[in-house]
Design an enzyme around this catalytic site. Sequence first.
Site, PDB file in Angstrom:
ATOM      1  N   ILE A 158       0.890  -1.160   0.000  1.00  0.00           N
ATOM      2  CA  ILE A 158       0.000   0.000   0.000  1.00  0.00           C
ATOM      3  C   ILE A 158       0.928   1.209   0.000  1.00  0.00           C
ATOM      4  O   ILE A 158       1.544   1.532   1.010  1.00  0.00           O
ATOM      5  CB  ILE A 158      -0.940  -0.011   1.207  1.00  0.00           C
ATOM      6  N   PRO A 159       1.063   1.872  -1.155  1.00  0.00           N
ATOM      7  CA  PRO A 159       2.215   2.745  -1.412  1.00  0.00           C
ATOM      8  C   PRO A 159       2.147   4.135  -0.781  1.00  0.00           C
ATOM      9  O   PRO A 159       2.033   5.150  -1.484  1.00  0.00           O
ATOM     10  CB  PRO A 159       2.228   2.832  -2.939  1.00  0.00           C
ATOM     11  N   CYS A 160       2.265   4.200   0.538  1.00  0.00           N
ATOM     12  CA  CYS A 160       2.315   5.508   1.190  1.00  0.00           C
ATOM     13  C   CYS A 160       3.548   6.291   0.739  1.00  0.00           C
ATOM     14  O   CYS A 160       3.598   7.518   0.898  1.00  0.00           O
ATOM     15  CB  CYS A 160       2.270   5.367   2.704  1.00  0.00           C
ATOM     16  N   HIS A 161       4.540   5.592   0.164  1.00  0.00           N
ATOM     17  CA  HIS A 161       5.715   6.299  -0.355  1.00  0.00           C
ATOM     18  C   HIS A 161       5.370   7.156  -1.570  1.00  0.00           C
ATOM     19  O   HIS A 161       6.161   8.013  -1.964  1.00  0.00           O
ATOM     20  CB  HIS A 161       6.831   5.305  -0.719  1.00  0.00           C
TER      21      HIS A 161
END
Length: 255
Positions: A158-161
């Site tokens: 889950i790409p919070c980056h």
Amino acid sequence: MNMVEEALHELSAAQAPDGFLERTLRACGLRDSYAKVATPIGDYFVAWRGNRVSAVSRADKGLDSFLGWFAEKVDRSLEPAASVPAAIRSALLATRGQGLSYDFGQLTEFEQAVLRKTLEIPRGEVRSYGWVAREIGRPGAVRAVGTALRHNPIPLLIPCHRVVRGDGDLGNYAGGHPELKKDILTLEGLDLGWLEDLARRRKRFLGSRTTHVFCHPTCFHARRIAPDNRVEFSAEQEARAAGYRPCRDCRPVAA
């Protein structure tokens, strides 16, 4: 412990073979398994329950730290597994979380909405905290979005980056130090030097002279604009005044 687990415990306590209970609970999706995966940006622990991913964490702090964190945040026990399901391993190696199922455990409805929206950001692109807040119908909850992403239990997948500050600065990263965020985005093909230059000059959008559409700079359509046709804008009002409309795919501003 639920009724199914209680029944299985009673059966196991009767005359079941050693390991029967844990194998059965795992097969029924009632136990979380975990294993370590080596990725291009370091080793990660990943936990899953049935076919749903429940946690991802960098392995640099050690197994005990991961097990303690999981017990506190997810409130379930973990069992080691010999290998990671192929789909989960492939997703981790490619930093592509779309297509997997997730177990969000004790997360609130708001936190789940933030993570699901973040999951929609394409690989190799970034969006702002304000964009996430607006997309989930909570435009005034930018700080709350940041808090939810700071506690993301499944980073990398889950790409919070891929979520950055509204001024273009990359900001912090829930999955590790800010330099790791840069490493992941570089791995995904972003030109961070170019993004940082836009941020310094306060240019938030890119428009195309041929289509008169403006986008987030990392949008797939924006990256296809020929240099001679590229127009930079600092604000929505500036773009609209010049006769440009927002991209329907990256949705750089509110409808």
